[in-house]
Design an enzyme around this catalytic site. Structure first.
Site, mmCIF file in Angstrom:
data_model
loop_
_atom_site.group_PDB
_atom_site.id
_atom_site.type_symbol
_atom_site.label_atom_id
_atom_site.label_comp_id
_atom_site.label_asym_id
_atom_site.label_seq_id
_atom_site.Cartn_x
_atom_site.Cartn_y
_atom_site.Cartn_z
ATOM 1 N N HIS A 141 0.823 -1.230 0.000
ATOM 2 C CA HIS A 141 0.000 0.000 0.000
ATOM 3 C C HIS A 141 0.854 1.276 0.000
ATOM 4 O O HIS A 141 0.333 2.367 -0.219
ATOM 5 C CB HIS A 141 -0.916 0.058 1.224
ATOM 6 N N ASP A 178 -2.802 -10.215 -2.482
ATOM 7 C CA ASP A 178 -3.360 -9.691 -1.231
ATOM 8 C C ASP A 178 -4.800 -9.269 -1.516
ATOM 9 O O ASP A 178 -5.108 -8.787 -2.607
ATOM 10 C CB ASP A 178 -2.535 -8.485 -0.770
ATOM 11 N N HIS A 180 -6.443 -6.850 -0.563
ATOM 12 C CA HIS A 180 -6.620 -5.406 -0.775
ATOM 13 C C HIS A 180 -5.871 -4.980 -2.024
ATOM 14 O O HIS A 180 -4.890 -5.616 -2.420
ATOM 15 C CB HIS A 180 -6.125 -4.651 0.464
ATOM 16 N N ASP A 266 -4.757 -12.562 3.288
ATOM 17 C CA ASP A 266 -5.938 -11.976 3.914
ATOM 18 C C ASP A 266 -7.195 -12.134 3.061
ATOM 19 O O ASP A 266 -8.224 -11.534 3.353
ATOM 20 C CB ASP A 266 -5.703 -10.506 4.301
#
Ligand SMILES: [Zn+2]
Length: 375
Positions: A141, A178, A180, A266
């Site tokens: 991120h 991931d 996200h 995740d």
């Protein structure tokens, strides 16, 4: 005989202190202090499970070096790097949006980046067949000038810069599974045709308003940014389908010389920060498919870097299955210990709306890449 899989970690990775927030919020007001969502626990338990099962003996355990400031600044603005260091030298703080810095986190973050770089070197020099780096803090991120979502420096992006700089690679694929969106990596290479970034993520999860399939890259990099947003509830079957129908055809046309994975566990069925249904065995198969892809396209050169994963109980089994697939060996953990709790869930059902989401990506990407449309 094939060489071992490299396993990279450092005890310091578990000493990056994210404080006593609850999930992602700091304590205070109505929020009772707890263990921060991005605590060391899930990752420490990965290492513990490898040791407890003895599987670590099958791996080549390697220590990371620290990344240099110069290496980090290939991706991040010097003033941002300085900001992280200043917070770390003081009592910590937030390096952007939910990017917790604890005392001493700067040095640990350099070691986390260094883990990804060490992985690239080991794979490029052929001392291992591939690598799993237990990098923490995570990185995907983190944008050029902004920490975000528990990430300080973008491990995989800096590793790609390193691979290009040191080995003169012209085509690197960063695959981000991931749950996200890999916004930091997208941000790093948005106008760069040499680094193809592909992010598979839960649509509209985090960061807000990012990760749309229509975000294609710009300038010379147009067509080299691929977002695959999947609906909440997508499980193993949807992930395999996205890999087979979108990721593999694009990768085969791009012909990467190295594949780096931003591996967040995740999307697991037990994760508190997502709503997906991937199982440990599912992660194992995803990794096996990507390993096959790397074998086919780039002599197996594959560096997997740990990103998110917030179910401390389950992440170790997801990572174990991934590492088994990378090594081509099986551990003593023959069955998923959580199987009874997940067997009735539609983890392996490919729903119509999931297929439609993936077909939409194909439609958008077909201006740049060729796809074989069939059943
Ligand atoms: Zn994540």
């Amino acid at each position: 005989m094939e060489q071992k899989t490299g396993f990279i970690y450092d005890e310091s990775y578990f000493w990056h202190d994210t404080g006593n927030g609850a999930l992602f919020l700091p304590p205070g007001g109505w929020i009772e202090a707890d263990e921060h969502g991005e605590s060391p626990k899930s990752k420490r338990r990965v290492k513990n499970l490898l040791e407890r099962t003895g599987f670590i003996e099958e791996l080549k355990v390697m220590k990371p070096r620290s990344a240099t400031k110069e290496e980090v600044e290939r991706n991040h603005n010097p003033s941002y790097v300085e900001k992280v260091k200043a917070l770390s030298d003081a009592d910590g703080g937030d390096a952007g949006e939910l990017a917790v810095v604890g005392r001493g986190s700067y040095e640990i973050a350099l070691l986390s980046v260094g883990g990804a770089i060490t992985g690239v070197d080991a794979v490029m020099e052929g001392t291992v067949q591939n690598v799993y780096a237990l990098t923490r803090p995570p990185g995907h991120h983190a944008e050029k000038e902004l920490g975000m979502g528990f990430c300080l420096f973008n491990n995989v992006a800096i590793a790609a810069h390193h691979a290009r700089e040191k080995y003169g690679l012209k085509r690197i694929l960063i695959l981000d599974w991931d749950v996200h969106h890999g916004n930091g990596t997208e941000n790093a290479f948005y106008d760069d045709p040499e680094i193809l970034t592909i992010s598979i993520h839960q649509e509209l999860n985090f960061p807000p308003n990012r990760g749309y399939a229509e975000h294609l890259g710009e300038g010379a990099g147009e067509g080299y940014n691929v977002n695959i947003p999947l609906p909440a509830g997508t499980g193993n079957a949807g992930y395999y389908y996205a890999l087979e129908k979108v990721v593999f055809p694009i990768a085969e046309q791009f012909k990467p010389e190295l594949i780096i994975v931003a591996a967040g566990q995740d999307a697991s069925v037990f994760d508190p920060l997502s709503r997906m249904l991937v199982t440990a065995d599912g992660y194992g198969k995803i990794a096996a498919l990507v390993k096959e892809l790397a074998k086919k396209l780039c002599d197996g050169r594959l560096v997997v870097c740990h990103e998110g994963g917030y179910s401390a109980a389950y992440v170790p089994f997801c990572s174990l299955r991934i590492i088994e697939s990378l090594s081509g060996l099986k551990s003593k953990v023959t069955d998923d210990p959580y199987y009874e709790a997940i067997k009735s869930l539609p983890t392996d059902v490919l729903a119509k709306h999931q297929v439609e989401a993936i077909e939409k990506v194909i439609e958008i990407q077909s201006s740049f890449w060729t796809f074989t449309i069939n059943a």
